[in-house]
Design a protein around this motif. Structure first.
Motif, mmCIF file in Angstrom:
data_model
loop_
_atom_site.group_PDB
_atom_site.id
_atom_site.type_symbol
_atom_site.label_atom_id
_atom_site.label_comp_id
_atom_site.label_asym_id
_atom_site.label_seq_id
_atom_site.Cartn_x
_atom_site.Cartn_y
_atom_site.Cartn_z
ATOM 1 N N GLN B 224 1.165 -1.397 -0.270
ATOM 2 C CA GLN B 224 0.191 0.291 0.107
ATOM 3 C C GLN B 224 0.761 0.924 -0.361
ATOM 4 O OE1 GLN B 224 -3.744 0.380 -0.370
ATOM 5 N NE2 GLN B 224 -3.924 -1.342 1.431
ATOM 6 N N LEU B 358 -11.664 8.686 -1.116
ATOM 7 C CA LEU B 358 -10.507 8.130 -0.996
ATOM 8 C C LEU B 358 -10.038 7.058 0.119
ATOM 9 C CD1 LEU B 358 -7.868 7.416 -2.351
ATOM 10 C CD2 LEU B 358 -7.234 9.547 -1.884
ATOM 11 N N VAL B 361 -12.419 4.199 0.060
ATOM 12 C CA VAL B 361 -12.024 3.207 -0.743
ATOM 13 C C VAL B 361 -10.605 2.744 -0.134
ATOM 14 C CG1 VAL B 361 -10.870 2.874 -3.082
ATOM 15 C CG2 VAL B 361 -13.250 3.490 -3.288
ATOM 16 N N THR B 362 -9.465 3.261 0.338
ATOM 17 C CA THR B 362 -8.455 2.917 0.742
ATOM 18 C C THR B 362 -9.157 1.883 2.077
ATOM 19 O OG1 THR B 362 -7.519 5.316 0.307
ATOM 20 C CG2 THR B 362 -6.120 3.808 1.700
ATOM 21 N N LYS B 364 -11.266 -0.081 2.127
ATOM 22 C CA LYS B 364 -11.725 -1.588 1.590
ATOM 23 C C LYS B 364 -10.293 -2.136 0.916
ATOM 24 C CE LYS B 364 -13.865 -2.303 -2.461
ATOM 25 N NZ LYS B 364 -15.506 -2.470 -3.240
ATOM 26 N N GLU B 365 -9.730 -1.189 0.232
ATOM 27 C CA GLU B 365 -8.358 -2.055 0.128
ATOM 28 C C GLU B 365 -7.710 -2.799 1.068
ATOM 29 O OE1 GLU B 365 -7.080 -2.264 -3.393
ATOM 30 O OE2 GLU B 365 -9.479 -1.353 -3.282
ATOM 31 N N GLY B 367 -9.164 -3.187 3.801
ATOM 32 C CA GLY B 367 -9.980 -4.907 4.719
ATOM 33 C C GLY B 367 -9.967 -5.786 3.709
ATOM 34 N N LEU B 368 -9.910 -5.460 2.637
ATOM 35 C CA LEU B 368 -9.668 -6.853 1.931
ATOM 36 C C LEU B 368 -8.293 -7.678 1.850
ATOM 37 C CD1 LEU B 368 -10.787 -5.426 -1.752
ATOM 38 C CD2 LEU B 368 -11.931 -7.303 -0.426
ATOM 39 N N GLN B 369 -7.827 -6.865 1.780
ATOM 40 C CA GLN B 369 -6.225 -7.626 2.844
ATOM 41 C C GLN B 369 -5.540 -8.015 3.922
ATOM 42 O OE1 GLN B 369 -3.013 -4.459 2.322
ATOM 43 N NE2 GLN B 369 -2.153 -5.349 0.595
ATOM 44 N N GLY B 371 -8.947 -9.649 5.463
ATOM 45 C CA GLY B 371 -9.517 -10.711 5.174
ATOM 46 C C GLY B 371 -9.544 -11.599 4.786
#
Ligand code: FES
Ligand code: FE2
Lengths: 108, 427
Positions: B224, B358, B361-362, B364-365, B367-369, B371
């Motif tokens: 990131q 921003l 969405v940051t 969320k990115e 969170g996806l990692q 999760g």
């Protein structure tokens, strides 16, 4: 038919990125190739600074259709910035089938 | 190399009187343990189900599916403007009272009364049964005895909690010192809300584990950050500014120099232009003086405080004037629903809306990692190939969480064992 404010008419070819929901913006991102994402980024990012200045003068209440479209277009740029600036791939690395989906979002 | 001071005991873990030996994760891998946790934890503690902004007027309602407590509730503002909660169940033959299209999907809206879809019984906002279809066919039906079954509800700082404990502690007492320390923060001014939801294939505690430590951040989230910054962060590792524990609750106070960064080349191009990122807008709204419980170390490097209010409600307050919540709603021993809401002050203009996008969405990115490691962890924990895991001092909050869960379960099974009519706990 103009989708965007006249100052940003050059971005009209990317009007398919005018998407009011983060769900659709992210969906389009992961359904796109890196070349497609890069092409959009390369066209829109150089206009972001002007866009930011312009949007500062746009109030949320009573926003016009064109201005709203510009907001969603740049919101798509935000979504696309991660693969282009960081991941080098449309998905978050190793995220496989994981999804985190928007259920509430403010839309002027 | 230590960058931030630790308590005199030499570690946070010992300071708060926790053991330092490896822990077992056998509390996260069996249906039996989940069955116990439902009774011992989710039916006993206060559960945060939402915010007052979701119920702006008399008649505003929402439903909440609480598999962990074995029920669904209706939360509503009555005509007097007070908060009420009921089991979402009709008194006639038990149909779920409020739902649209799909009975397992939560719903919300405005209404003057609740009407059962099955035979049309109606209840007012105070839960009183007001209409019975073909009432004369019944046998001495006393409507007063067939109102909706109430659920105990209380509000704290605009957060709505329910409990199924027949003798609950007052909510404010339950939230203790950590709750008291953040009272007065202007949560109510942050009404611009983004909510995300995910179905996660892991035990609910594993995702809390991931969000109550930042030991993973320089590694898992390495990509990131831009090149050199990322290497620098991994070299530093992670140390919290402070930890605190009070009863079943915990908090971690963290630094975060990203808003705004000292060196602009540290952040991604989009962040430079939008002056926003993971930590939110670099120039956030004025939130006044912070309550004493925030940034307890009084560090100028402070960036974010993460509170875990037991069992499953996390509250994160960020330096640039916004907050978010996490909820982890178990649906089985190895699945849960993760919900997060990000709350900002309403944007003054379309640019601020974009800055908030921003940040969202940051998040969320990240969170996806976060999760995507969980399913992998759950799977291997269930293998049982390894049964003991060393936790470090920066993992104190998760050590505390698992310890607390075990204590609640032990207390419950202890009291059951002593009870005259034992109930099979695993049923
Ligand atoms: S079950 Fe509700 S009216 Fe019959
Ligand atoms: Fe993380």
């Amino acid at each position: 038919m103009a989708n965007l404010p006249t100052d940003f008419a050059e971005l009209e070819p990317f009007s398919e990125w005018i998407l009011p929901s983060e769900y659709d913006r992210y969906g389009k991102r992961i359904a796109s190739s890196m070349d497609e994402l890069q092409a959009f980024y390369d066209a829109a990012f150089p206009r972001l600074e002007d866009g930011a200045e312009y949007l500062k003068s746009v109030s949320i209440s009573g926003i016009s259709d064109e201005d709203r479209n510009l907001l969603w277009l740049f919101s798509s740029l935000v979504t696309v910035s991660f693969p282009v600036e960081a991941w080098r791939q449309p998905r978050v690395p190793d995220s496989g089938a994981t999804s985190i989906d928007v259920v509430v979002e403010p839309r002027p | 190399m230590a960058h931030f001071a630790k308590p005199v005991e030499g570690s946070w873990t010992e300071h708060f009187g926790l053991a330092t030996d490896p822990v077992s994760y056998d509390d996260s891998i069996t249906p039996e343990q989940y069955a116990l946790e439902r009774e011992a934890i989710f039916k006993k503690t206060w559960l945060n189900v939402g915010r007052v902004e979701q119920l702006p007027k008399p008649g505003s309602f929402f439903t909440k599916e609480l598999d962990a407590a074995g029920t669904s509730v209706i939360v509503v503002r009555n005509s007097a403007g007070e908060l009420r909660a009921y089991h979402n169940m009709c008194r006639h033959r038990g149909n779920k009272l409020v739902w649209n299209d799909y009975p397992r999907v939560e719903s919300s809206g405005m209404c003057r009364q609740f009407t059962c879809k099955y035979h049309g019984w109606r209840y007012d906002l105070d839960g009183k049964l007001t209409f019975v279809q073909q009432e004369e066919e019944f046998f001495n039906l006393d409507r007063d005895r067939f109102g909706l079954v109430p659920v105990t509800i209380e509000e704290w700082q605009g957060f709505i909690f329910v409990t199924f404990n027949p003798k609950p502690q007052p909510l404010k007492d339950y939230l203790g010192r950590l709750g008291a320390g953040i009272e007065g923060y202007p949560f109510g001014m942050m009404t611009q809300k983004h909510t995300y939801r995910a179905e996660v294939a892991s035990n609910w505690k594993l995702f809390i584990d991931a969000f109550m430590e930042f030991y993973h951040a320089p590694v898992l989230h390495a990509k990131q950050s831009v090149g050199e910054e990322s290497r620098k962060l991994q070299g530093f590792g992670y140390e919290a500014l402070a930890y605190d524990i009070d009863g079943p609750h915990a908090m971690v106070s963290s630094w975060g120099g990203m808003a705004p960064p000292k060196d602009l080349s540290m952040v991604k191009p989009i962040e430079r232009v939008l002056r926003s990122g993971l930590f939110g807008m670099w120039e956030g709204p004025d939130v006044g003086e912070l309550p004493a419980g925030l940034n307890p170390a009084r560090s100028p490097a402070w960036g974010i405080d993460s509170f875990l209010f037991f069992p499953n409600f996390m509250l994160l307050v960020w330096k640039p004037g916004w907050y978010l919540t996490y909820h982890y709603w178990p649906t089985s021993y190895n699945t849960h629903i993760f919900e997060t809401s990000l709350y900002f002050a309403p944007p003054q203009n379309a640019f601020e809306r974009l800055q908030q996008e921003l940040a969202v969405v940051t998040f969320k990115e990240y969170g996806l990692q976060d999760g995507n490691t969980l399913e992998a962890t759950q799977m291997m924990l269930e293998s049982g190939a390894i049964t003991e895991f060393p936790l470090n001092d920066q993992e104190i909050a998760l050590r505390h969480l698992h310890t607390t869960c075990r204590e609640y379960v032990a207390e419950y099974t202890g009291s059951k064992a002593a009870a005259p009519t034992p109930i099979s706990a695993a049923s």
